[in-house]
Scaffold this motif. Structure first.
Motif, mmCIF file in Angstrom:
data_model
loop_
_atom_site.group_PDB
_atom_site.id
_atom_site.type_symbol
_atom_site.label_atom_id
_atom_site.label_comp_id
_atom_site.label_asym_id
_atom_site.label_seq_id
_atom_site.Cartn_x
_atom_site.Cartn_y
_atom_site.Cartn_z
ATOM 1 N N HIS A 1 0.859 -1.185 0.000
ATOM 2 C CA HIS A 1 0.000 0.000 0.000
ATOM 3 C C HIS A 1 0.901 1.243 0.000
ATOM 4 O O HIS A 1 2.129 1.117 0.112
ATOM 5 N N SER B 1 0.719 3.487 2.264
ATOM 6 C CA SER B 1 0.819 3.973 3.637
ATOM 7 C C SER B 1 2.265 4.136 4.153
ATOM 8 O O SER B 1 2.500 5.014 4.982
ATOM 9 N N GLN C 1 3.402 7.624 4.420
ATOM 10 C CA GLN C 1 3.047 8.365 5.655
ATOM 11 C C GLN C 1 4.228 8.323 6.613
ATOM 12 O O GLN C 1 4.633 9.346 7.170
ATOM 13 N N ARG D 1 0.131 -6.599 -4.833
ATOM 14 C CA ARG D 1 -0.412 -7.698 -4.032
ATOM 15 C C ARG D 1 -0.633 -8.893 -4.938
ATOM 16 O O ARG D 1 -0.971 -8.737 -6.111
ATOM 17 N N GLN E 1 -2.418 3.319 -5.875
ATOM 18 C CA GLN E 1 -3.153 3.933 -4.767
ATOM 19 C C GLN E 1 -2.731 5.380 -4.635
ATOM 20 O O GLN E 1 -1.661 5.784 -5.102
ATOM 21 N N GLU F 1 -2.355 7.954 -1.335
ATOM 22 C CA GLU F 1 -2.424 8.102 0.110
ATOM 23 C C GLU F 1 -2.598 9.575 0.417
ATOM 24 O O GLU F 1 -2.060 10.425 -0.304
ATOM 25 N N PHE G 1 -8.481 -0.479 10.645
ATOM 26 C CA PHE G 1 -7.119 -0.552 10.112
ATOM 27 C C PHE G 1 -6.195 -0.405 11.314
ATOM 28 O O PHE G 1 -6.486 0.403 12.207
ATOM 29 N N THR H 1 -5.022 3.328 11.966
ATOM 30 C CA THR H 1 -5.940 4.447 12.220
ATOM 31 C C THR H 1 -6.906 4.069 13.336
ATOM 32 O O THR H 1 -7.278 2.900 13.483
ATOM 33 N N GLY I 1 -10.337 3.729 2.171
ATOM 34 C CA GLY I 1 -10.183 3.484 3.602
ATOM 35 C C GLY I 1 -9.562 4.711 4.238
ATOM 36 O O GLY I 1 -8.763 5.404 3.610
ATOM 37 N N SER I 2 -9.948 4.976 5.498
ATOM 38 C CA SER I 2 -9.451 6.205 6.116
ATOM 39 C C SER I 2 -9.560 6.117 7.631
ATOM 40 O O SER I 2 -10.051 5.126 8.178
ATOM 41 N N GLY I 3 -9.107 7.149 8.283
ATOM 42 C CA GLY I 3 -9.248 7.212 9.735
ATOM 43 C C GLY I 3 -8.316 8.236 10.337
ATOM 44 O O GLY I 3 -7.565 8.906 9.621
ATOM 45 N N ALA J 1 -5.656 10.136 7.816
ATOM 46 C CA ALA J 1 -5.028 9.548 6.637
ATOM 47 C C ALA J 1 -6.101 8.828 5.846
ATOM 48 O O ALA J 1 -7.136 8.437 6.391
ATOM 49 N N PHE J 2 -5.848 8.710 4.551
ATOM 50 C CA PHE J 2 -6.761 7.903 3.738
ATOM 51 C C PHE J 2 -5.967 7.242 2.616
ATOM 52 O O PHE J 2 -4.887 7.702 2.249
ATOM 53 N N GLY J 3 -6.502 6.144 2.111
ATOM 54 C CA GLY J 3 -5.869 5.433 1.002
ATOM 55 C C GLY J 3 -6.939 5.012 0.027
ATOM 56 O O GLY J 3 -7.986 4.500 0.417
HETATM 57 N N1 PHE Z 1 -3.548 1.316 3.411
HETATM 58 C C1 PHE Z 1 -4.931 0.920 3.452
HETATM 59 C C2 PHE Z 1 -5.166 -0.157 2.377
HETATM 60 O O1 PHE Z 1 -4.375 -0.296 1.490
HETATM 61 C C3 PHE Z 1 -5.844 2.091 3.168
HETATM 62 C C4 PHE Z 1 -5.788 3.142 4.227
HETATM 63 C C5 PHE Z 1 -4.878 4.174 4.158
HETATM 64 C C6 PHE Z 1 -6.665 3.101 5.312
HETATM 65 C C7 PHE Z 1 -4.855 5.160 5.125
HETATM 66 C C8 PHE Z 1 -6.620 4.058 6.301
HETATM 67 C C9 PHE Z 1 -5.732 5.087 6.186
HETATM 68 O O2 PHE Z 1 -6.149 -0.870 2.448
#
Ligand code: PHE
Length: 357
Positions: free
Chosen positions: A178, A180, A183, A211, A224, A226, A265, A268, A298-300, A321-323
């Motif tokens: 990912h 992330s 970050q 993946r 993705q 981020e 997650f 988060t 996805g986020s948090g 953060a979000f992805g």
């Molecule tokens: N990294 C997570 C994923 O690939 C997505 C995500 C990013 C969720 C940042 C929350 C915060 O599924």
């Protein structure tokens, strides 16, 4: 003799035949040359008569050859001109031009939208170490989240070390699952630069992730984006406003509505999965309205353990953060229904979905 020679010259079919006539008349052993040679053996009286006659013959033949040569060359040129004419009114064949891949197009659009919101673009390596991809994101070795993402591990015994990582890296190395880890890299860099004092962060990190998965909606490599915001007093409200503003700008519709669903997650807390509302237009799902919901990201709120792991004080700095899957955004916006051709480089597909430069 003159009539025969001249007749042969005037009817010579081509330059080769004409050359044969010339050799036959004026060549070393030619008919006219032979006659010229007889002049030497003649008496002065006879030479006086024959001399001008034979010279005259030579000139007549030479002139006939020159005339015929000119005529043949003009005819050849006319034929060439006739066969090689160019019709300037025909449309030209343009050289094939490339197009901008829909994924590149979407990445550009996202960078532009987030630039307006004050986000800078950050990057990280695709070959990542375990710490940045997992541990620092609060995913310990025994955590089931590692199994959640079908990770490609690099062979630790391989002697091939062709990739020179500008960041210090420790095995086991993975293809990042990912975006992330960007970050982590960003927060670690800010902590280092500010000697742990911290400073506000607003970045997006678009890029490739990997993946082990392959079907109509999954490819082993995908993209993705981020997002990370770190500041003082950041709340879920900021997260929701940012996502809503971004998705409305991206889908170019004011009726884009979001639904945040509680989720999990490790990095988060709280976490939320974000659905975007769609409406059905002629049986097709179009983003906007709320006939149904589709998960897009996805986020948090960044987990305090993550902030801590990067060397910042979680009591002082918070953030969200979000992805989000970029390929999915491209498919939704541009009506692409199978993910696999997105990465197959079929020129026909690229011509159909690509954007002119
Ligand atoms: N990294 C997570 C994923 O690939 C997505 C995500 C990013 C969720 C940042 C929350 C915060 O599924």
């Amino acid at each position: 003799m003159q009539t025969d020679l001249v007749a042969a010259i005037q009817t010579a079919a081509g330059l080769d035949a004409l050359e044969a006539c010339r050799v036959h008349a004026l060549g070393k052993a030619g008919a006219v040359t032979t006659l010229l040679k007889t002049l030497g053996k003649m008496s002065p009286e006879e030479r006086l008569v024959q001399g001008p006659r034979i010279q005259g013959l030579r000139e007549t033949v030479a002139t006939a050859i020159a005339d015929r040569k000119g005529a043949l060359e003009r005819a050849a040129l006319d034929a060439r001109l006739a066969s090689e004419t160019i019709d300037m009114t025909l449309p030209a064949d343009l050289p094939p031009a490339g197009t901008i891949h829909p994924v590149s197009q979407v990445m550009d659009e996202l960078a532009e939208i987030f630039a307006d919101l004050g986000f800078a673009v950050a990057t990280g390596p695709e070959i990542e170490d375990d710490w940045h991809n997992f541990s620092a994101l609060n995913i310990p070795e025994t955590h089931p989240a590692r199994a959640m993402q079908d990770t490609f591990y690099l062979d630790p015994n391989s002697t091939e070390r062709t990739v020179i990582d500008e960041w210090a890296a420790a095995p086991p190395m993975v293809l990042r699952t990912h975006t992330s880890p960007v970050q982590i890299r960003t927060m670690v860099e800010v902590a280092r630069r500010s000697s742990g004092a911290g400073e506000p962060i607003r970045i997006i990190a678009p890029g490739r992730v990997y993946r082990s998965d392959w079907d109509a909606t999954h490819t082993p490599m995908f993209h993705q984006i981020e997002g990370l915001v770190i500041d003082k007093g950041i709340t879920l409200g900021h997260l929701k406003w940012t996502l809503e503003t971004f998705l409305r700008a991206f889908f170019e519709r004011d009726d884009v509505v979001l639904r945040l669903r509680p989720s999990y997650f490790p990095f988060t807390e709280p976490s939320a999965e974000v659905d975007v509302g769609f409406s059905l237009e002629k049986g097709k799902r179009v983003i906007g309205g709320s006939d149904g919901w589709m998960e897009v990201l996805g986020s948090g709120m960044v987990h305090r353990k993550v902030i801590e792991a990067c060397g910042l004080d979680p009591n002082e700095w918070q953030g969200f953060a979000f992805g989000c899957g970029i390929d999915r955004l491209a498919m939704l916006k541009y009506g692409i229904d199978d993910l696999r051709p997105v990465f197959e480089s079929d020129v026909r597909w690229l011509k159909h979905y690509g954007f002119s430069a």
